[in-house]
Design a protein around this motif. Structure first.
Motif, short mmCIF file in Angstrom:
data_model
loop_
_atom_site.label_atom_id
_atom_site.label_comp_id
_atom_site.label_asym_id
_atom_site.label_seq_id
_atom_site.Cartn_x
_atom_site.Cartn_y
_atom_site.Cartn_z
N LEU A 209 -0.51 -27.65 -15.09
CA LEU A 209 -1.07 -26.53 -15.87
C LEU A 209 -2.57 -26.42 -15.68
CD1 LEU A 209 0.90 -27.02 -19.19
CD2 LEU A 209 1.24 -25.21 -17.49
N SER B 119 -4.29 -24.89 -18.04
CA SER B 119 -4.83 -24.77 -19.40
C SER B 119 -3.89 -25.50 -20.34
CB SER B 119 -4.91 -23.27 -19.77
OG SER B 119 -4.81 -23.12 -21.16
N ASN B 120 -4.43 -25.99 -21.43
CA ASN B 120 -3.54 -26.67 -22.38
C ASN B 120 -3.05 -25.72 -23.48
OD1 ASN B 120 -5.85 -26.38 -23.82
ND2 ASN B 120 -5.93 -28.50 -24.58
N ARG B 121 -3.43 -24.45 -23.40
CA ARG B 121 -2.87 -23.44 -24.32
C ARG B 121 -1.65 -22.81 -23.61
NH1 ARG B 121 -4.67 -20.31 -28.23
NH2 ARG B 121 -4.55 -18.45 -26.93
N VAL B 122 -0.49 -23.11 -24.17
CA VAL B 122 0.73 -22.70 -23.47
C VAL B 122 1.62 -21.83 -24.37
CG1 VAL B 122 0.79 -24.75 -21.98
CG2 VAL B 122 1.99 -24.78 -24.20
N HIS B 123 2.44 -21.07 -23.70
CA HIS B 123 3.52 -20.36 -24.40
C HIS B 123 4.62 -21.36 -24.73
CE1 HIS B 123 2.03 -16.58 -22.25
NE2 HIS B 123 1.87 -16.37 -23.56
N THR B 124 5.10 -21.32 -25.94
CA THR B 124 6.26 -22.14 -26.28
C THR B 124 7.39 -21.24 -26.77
OG1 THR B 124 5.49 -22.45 -28.54
CG2 THR B 124 4.87 -24.15 -26.93
N THR C 252 -1.28 -25.50 -28.43
CA THR C 252 -2.09 -26.39 -27.61
C THR C 252 -1.32 -27.68 -27.39
OG1 THR C 252 -4.02 -25.47 -28.69
CG2 THR C 252 -4.35 -27.51 -27.45
N PHE D 71 2.11 -32.07 -18.60
CA PHE D 71 2.40 -32.17 -20.02
C PHE D 71 2.74 -33.60 -20.42
CE2 PHE D 71 5.79 -32.35 -23.22
CZ PHE D 71 5.18 -31.71 -24.29
N LYS E 192 9.11 -30.62 -23.23
CA LYS E 192 9.39 -29.85 -22.03
C LYS E 192 10.87 -29.48 -21.98
CE LYS E 192 7.17 -31.01 -18.16
NZ LYS E 192 6.93 -31.86 -16.97
N LEU F 44 3.35 -20.00 -17.91
CA LEU F 44 3.38 -20.99 -19.00
C LEU F 44 2.06 -20.97 -19.77
CD1 LEU F 44 5.12 -24.05 -17.30
CD2 LEU F 44 6.11 -22.29 -18.77
N GLU F 45 0.98 -20.76 -19.02
CA GLU F 45 -0.33 -20.79 -19.67
C GLU F 45 -0.54 -19.49 -20.45
OE1 GLU F 45 0.22 -21.30 -16.46
OE2 GLU F 45 -0.86 -23.07 -15.74
#
Lengths: 579, 579
Positions: free
Chosen positions: B385, B387-392, B408, B417, B427, B574-575
């Motif tokens: 990734l 960025s550590n801001r991801v869509h979940t 985050t 991750f 994940k 994902l980001e």
């Protein structure tokens, strides 16, 4: 339907293209939910696209009238209207009829499958959608000679035709109940083709009715009572509430229609003469009568639409909903059901009682010249009786059921019958007219009242040989000869002159002229029958004769083979003492 | 039916020969007239000959119980029961089910038409009459890879099969509404073959629904409200009141069933797990619930019999009447509907909850070994990734609809991750298993609560790739490898050891064992999911995962291609910041 049509339909339904036609401002009868929906009806290529708010290339304002699905007559013999299929279409479409289930039983008795072919070809000329049932009982009985014998083998091709929904009314219910091989073979033809079998089982009940129903007979239009109706419904049969020119069962039977069983009830006319259509209407009249008898109007409408479509597996019609045939009838209200406009397949086909499409006719070449006599002369009317006590066919009120009477008649020195003006008994004869067998059978008719001349006709259920009756053999011979020249029909003679006549060149069963003309002719024939021939005012002079040869209705009838006792199911001699 | 059978049937109906079987002393539910008839039911060669008083070679005393026609489940996916067709038959027949309309959509997504062939062959082994709908939307969307793509061309042969009643639920309603060519071609295949088209249109209304209905979509089992139901009925669609293991719509919808519209209402389960069947029953339970909600019992029975038979054009069943299939269910009363005995096709097939016929199974050779991975290893789970801001994908109550969240997460130096026990985010991956594409897509799952190990399964609607989730890549890899060895199914692992598993060798969707075994296994899997893996008690641990790959249900899902935003109908990274 082709793919491009489907796309157009869906786009129209979705409100994303203008409809071909929009009928605005309707009260739409929703036969599925049993309610009225106010809105427009959008049409695309002859199908309903949607109901609600729509815009169209062409817009017609229904002005708040009720919109019904096209009406369906679930059982009719076109021939009994004495007009051709095209002409019947012209007469009934303005009454909101979109579909009829026709059993061309009469013409097939005369012309065989060629008669069916003619009817199916003629049907293509009218906006009315005519679906056919293949006549199942030709001839109706083995006790008469018809123009053809349609056995199982002969059914194999026609049963597969797209517009043939199944076997027509299986009148030979004893054949089914008694496992008669011919009947079984016929049932199997329908079953193998995946087609329906329509019924006819007057008075049958209990185990016999269960036997009949077990063959999966689809419906019956011969219920006389609510009990008949209930028994059939529970056995899985549809019940057709009949209101025809001859039989009036609807008001009695509609009392048996309930919320629970109504989906198994349909409407039919069985027969419908032009006069009845012009004076009373067609299925619109059935609806009116149902509502008069207290039935909920939407329930009544369902019997003439959705229920009939379900019964006959006509999935494309019976409702005003997306993807259904655009058969729409506008009526002023749900009580009088006065028809304002009719669209069939999306086309405006009637307005204010007028049929709008161009009128075309199928050639009748293949089905005319149907009267074929052999060695006919008045000699055939000689009876040479050994006794003056004879069996007579006595007319009873209604004219269809007869009584087997015994009377004394006057004979000459050769044992020949002599008309006695003091006695209301005359000679009657059935003259075979199809296969040139030369068959002529004589009997005696009581209660007809004829005082002069003779009457002859080629409409004589179900074999449609010639029936003639008159005060002497000369008049009778003249009548038959003139009828032969006309190619069949109805004729009145007196002093060996034609008093009145209606030629019916289509198989000797139907006129090739208009319903109005037929109506006028029938009126004149009736009037002259009473005034010129002196026939009794209490007797219907023509229809009564038409049924004198039908050997399935009690008590005694005359076929081209002889005098037939329906009770004992056997021929009997003219002389009463020899029985 | 052959002629000799017909003769025997008619003779039996007529009371002139002993029936093969007589079920004496019944209260017969007459779905035509809506009443109860006390009497016997006579059976000849698997068909009902008559009801009334009959004598038989074999006599069974119903002791005054109610006799219902065999029940019909109008829409079910057998695969969702996790058992084979034969086994489902064994489970539901004792509950009075005689016919199911099965849409083998799941197995066809895995095995193509070979999956259908297997289901149809397997169906021959059970007394349950399984009619099929040809899956219409395989794959369900273009956003995933299934085991096959069934286009219009591939439908041409199967649609003509006798036991294929039509196209199964046409889930791609946007395809119809938007005139998508593939959808049009599929509709045309059904129309040309004269077959039905079943529907699926959750939430569709107004013009869009009219567009959908105009294609003559036959029914819908996705109504959520009485309003949905009413709108569809008026458009000519049948409404299937659904009560499955997953979806519980019946109690809400039954309030919309009226005397006027009930004939357009049917019952279905959509899916039915062995546990639900053993604890609650099948369509017998639907009847019980309808009556509990105040519906007239005969109206309820009609929805499960006559109405369904009419809708699906199964004219040989749906009623206890002469000439109908002898599918008879004895129940103690019309409230609890406890099933005492079941005859199908005239054979006693269940008694006191026990299925009686010999149990046979179709070989599963053609549909096992359905898990095909290419170059699979945990390397495929790497995400790197930026960025550590991801869509979940956040699980919402109910587990089918999800929320697109942004969170985050902890990353290692490679942007990989790392599971943080403080955060309920793990994940999740979808591993393509059909065509050896090697596709693996990863995402993040929020709210599942798993604390140890991993879960993997090969039942993942509608493409049925492998879904796996776990606390680290090693556990996830182990789970997938073990699942591959099993030939598909459901597996829980911890510390790279199998904690619990249910092999589902039939296409990775169904067990080849009994419903009871499946039920035990599912119970154990659930129990271990909570106890050994620490999955949140508020989440259904298996079914929730099964729906994480279904890209037609909002708000965000994961397919083998990537993270899919159902609202925007597009793949997203994902980001979260790159969106």
């Amino acid at each position: 339907m082709e793919k491009e049509q489907l796309k157009k339909l869906i786009a129209t339904a979705g409100g994303r293209r203008k409809a071909d036609l929009v009928i605005k401002n309707c009260k739409i009868v929703d036969v599925f939910a049993g309610k009225i929906i106010e809105g427009d009806i959008a049409v695309s290529d002859g199908q309903i696209a949607g109901i609600g708010k729509y815009d169209g290339e062409k817009i017609v304002d229904a002005q708040g009238r009720y919109a019904l699905p096209g009406l369906i007559d679930s059982h009719i013999h076109i021939e009994s209207s004495y007009v051709s299929p095209e002409e019947l279409g012209r007469l009934v479409v303005p009454h909101g009829t979109g579909t009829i289930i026709a059993d061309p039983h009469e013409i097939v008795n005369v012309c065989g499958i060629q008669g069916l072919d003619y009817m199916m070809a003629a049907a293509e000329n009218t906006a009315l959608d005519i679906k056919f049932m293949l006549p199942s009982c030709v001839p109706a009985t083995p006790f008469e000679h018809a123009g053809d014998t349609i056995d199982a083998k002969k059914m194999e091709e026609p049963i597969t035709r797209e517009n043939i929904l199944g076997l027509g009314e299986f009148m030979n219910y004893p054949g089914i109940i008694n496992l008669d091989d011919d009947s079984m073979d016929k049932l199997m033809v329908a079953k193998r083709a995946g087609k329906l079998i329509d019924g006819h089982s007057p008075g049958v009940k209990g185990y016999d009715l269960a036997a009949y129903a077990s063959a999966r007979i689809q419906g019956d239009h011969e219920c006389a009572t609510v009990e008949d109706m209930e028994e059939r419904i529970s056995l899985g049969m549809y019940v057709l509430l009949r209101q025809g020119s001859a039989c009036h069962d609807l008001r009695k039977l509609v009392k048996g229609v309930t919320v629970e069983n109504s989906r198994r009830c349909l409407l039919c006319s069985d027969d419908r003469q032009p006069k009845t259509i012009s004076e009373e209407g067609h299925i619109d009249n059935h609806l009116r009568m149902c509502v008069e008898e207290g039935l909920d109007p939407i329930t009544a409408i369902r019997m003439a639409t959705l229920n009939a479509a379900e019964c006959f597996r006509l999935y494309d019609r019976g409702a005003i909903a997306p993807g259904y045939r655009a058969d729409v009838v506008l009526v002023d209200d749900l009580t009088a059901f006065r028809v304002n406009k009719v669209w069939l397949n999306g086309k405006l086909v009637a307005e204010d009682g007028k049929y709008l499409p161009e009128f075309r006719r199928q050639s009748i070449d293949a089905v005319q010249s149907s009267v074929h006599l052999k060695d006919f002369s008045k000699e055939k009317f000689r009876v040479a009786l050994k006794s003056n006590r004879v069996h007579t066919v006595e007319i009873l009120p209604g004219g269809v059921v007869t009584k087997k009477s015994v009377d004394t008649v006057k004979l000459d020195q050769n044992g020949e019958f002599v008309f006695d003006p003091e006695k209301d008994i005359v000679k009657m004869a059935v003259v075979e007219r199809h296969k040139m067998t030369g068959n002529v059978a004589c009997g005696f008719l009581k209660g007809y009242g004829i005082k002069r001349g003779a009457v002859a006709l080629s409409v004589a259920h179900d074999s449609h040989n010639i029936i003639v009756t008159g005060v002497n053999d000369d008049e009778m011979e003249f009548a038959v000869r003139e009828l032969e020249k006309m190619g069949g029909g109805i004729i009145l003679v007196n002093d060996c002159k034609v008093v009145e006549s209606m030629p019916m060149p289509i198989a000797g069963l139907m006129s090739d002229r208009s319903g109005e003309w037929v109506d006028e002719k029938l009126t004149a024939l009736h009037e002259k029958a009473y005034s010129a021939l002196g026939i009794s005012g209490s007797v219907e002079p023509l229809m009564t004769l038409c049924f004198m040869s039908l050997p399935v209705i009690p008590e005694v009838k005359l076929t081209d083979i002889g005098l037939f006792d329906v009770t004992s199911f056997s021929f009997i001699p003219l002389e009463a003492d020899e029985e």
